[in-house]
Design an enzyme around this catalytic site. Structure first.
Site, mmCIF file in Angstrom:
data_model
loop_
_atom_site.group_PDB
_atom_site.id
_atom_site.type_symbol
_atom_site.label_atom_id
_atom_site.label_comp_id
_atom_site.label_asym_id
_atom_site.label_seq_id
_atom_site.Cartn_x
_atom_site.Cartn_y
_atom_site.Cartn_z
ATOM 1 C CD GLU A 177 16.775 0.848 -37.958
ATOM 2 O OE1 GLU A 177 17.154 -0.334 -38.073
ATOM 3 O OE2 GLU A 177 16.696 1.444 -36.864
ATOM 4 C CG HIS B 19 10.380 -8.191 -36.363
ATOM 5 N ND1 HIS B 19 9.964 -8.105 -35.063
ATOM 6 C CD2 HIS B 19 11.695 -7.852 -36.368
ATOM 7 C CE1 HIS B 19 10.988 -7.734 -34.299
ATOM 8 N NE2 HIS B 19 12.044 -7.572 -35.073
#
Length: 368
Positions: A97, A166
């Site tokens: 990322e 998450h």
């Protein structure tokens, strides 16, 4: 203590609560009240349409992220885009990322308009330096010389059974940063209109979607089908009008608020539901106007209770003329103040749903 925690011991049976939280149940209230001029459209399809139309309209728009190309996106939001636009404009990236967000920001500095997809905004923490220090601040630090027309998008907040790493809601994180615009869509109309606005905006925009809403269907109106359908930032939507209490929320909890409003209506309580849509800029004017009418305010979010969206709205209401119209303190309904549990029964208790909202409205109104 948050309102969600106060209600933990007074919940419906787990099976009933999970059924009430299904995507089908979430959209029922909106489907019943909308004017339909065509078939239904899912949030996923609305996002896909928005990206497709903007890539067709502007050749400088391109998409990158993990699995966005050959796999059609982890959630199929980018389905068909690789075949239509080719690998130079729909780019699969490695699982890094920080790396691909940095590439996207650099490309934006040089005049292209990247759409940077994160498989979840929890993973965007790896790239937060690129988003905040590079994306959000460079235009100011360069004296307006270097713009950054970029969209950071992906699922935000809780899904189902994916545990603490998450499941976090980052609305208040990104909403704090000068230089960013932040939106969080609920339905297909929000998804398409806000995504198109984000792509066209010359500033960095964070689009916080919700995984469990991707497959939910909403009416496909003639207005929504237009390629020029764009929603303005900083403008909330009155999802349901009411006169007794205001419920301000965003993203998936809008569905819970609408469901709770229907439950309350059966008891003669009229709840006004505000779909915030825009986190930064925040449409305080619409909230103030509603509070002046209802004299009561509840905020709903799936994020943690400390320093969250509800806290910010409460503070701004206290500092505004709406404070004099309140007949009770603002009530913040939030997720529990714990990392998201993996166990299904605990996960269900950690998030506010329609039943929690219903009970807290009655408490605020002092109604048995």
């Amino acid at each position: 203590m948050s309102a969600a925690l106060k209600s933990l011991l007074k919940q419906q049976p787990l099976a009933a609560r999970l059924a009430a939280r299904s995507p089908r149940a979430l959209a029922a209230a909106m489907r019943r009240s909308s004017s339909v001029t065509g078939d239904s459209i899912t949030v996923r399809e609305a996002l896909n349409q928005a990206i497709d139309e903007e890539m067709e309209r502007d050749e400088s728009v391109w998409l990158l992220g993990e699995e966005v190309a050959q796999y059609n996106g982890a959630y199929k939001v980018s389905k068909g885009l690789l075949d239509k636009y080719g690998p130079k404009r729909v780019v699969d990236t490695p699982i890094t990322e920080m790396g691909f967000a940095g590439i996207a920001v650099g490309a934006a500095f040089h005049g292209t308009k990247p759409i940077c997809e994160f498989m979840t905004f929890n993973f965007a923490m790896q790239a937060i330096d690129q988003i905040v220090n590079s994306g959000a601040k460079t235009n100011y630090m360069s004296g307006g010389f270097t713009g950054c027309p970029i969209v950071f998008r992906g699922p935000n907040g809780a899904a189902a059974g994916v545990a603490a790493q998450h499941s976090q809601d980052y609305a208040s994180w990104y909403g704090q940063i000068p230089g960013l615009k932040v939106v969080s869509p609920y339905d297909a109309e929000d998804a398409k209109g806000l995504m198109k606005a984000a792509i066209r905006d010359p500033n960095p925009v964070v689009v916080l979607e919700n995984e469990l809403m991707y497959g939910v269907s909403f009416p496909a109106t003639a207005e929504l089908a237009s390629k020029d359908f764009v929603l303005p930032f900083g403008k909330a939507k009155i999802a349901r009008e009411g006169s007794d209490v205001t419920i301000a929320t965003y993203s998936r909890p809008v569905g819970f608020a609408l469901e709770a409003a229907e439950m309350l209506a059966k008891e003669g309580i009229s709840a006004e539901v505000i779909n915030l849509r825009s986190i930064r800029p925040l449409d305080l004017e619409t909230i103030v106007k509603s509070v002046k009418k209802t004299n009561h305010l509840l905020t709903v979010e799936q994020g943690f209770p400390k320093f969250g969206m509800g806290s910010e709205i409460s503070a701004q209401i206290m500092e505004s003329e709406a404070f004099d119209y309140l007949d009770a303190p603002v009530c913040r309904i939030t997720g529990a103040d714990v990392p998201m549990p993996y166990a299904q029964n605990l996960e269900a208790l950690a998030l506010p749903d329609a039943e929690v909202i219903y009970k807290q409205v009655k408490r605020v109104l002092n109604v048995e």
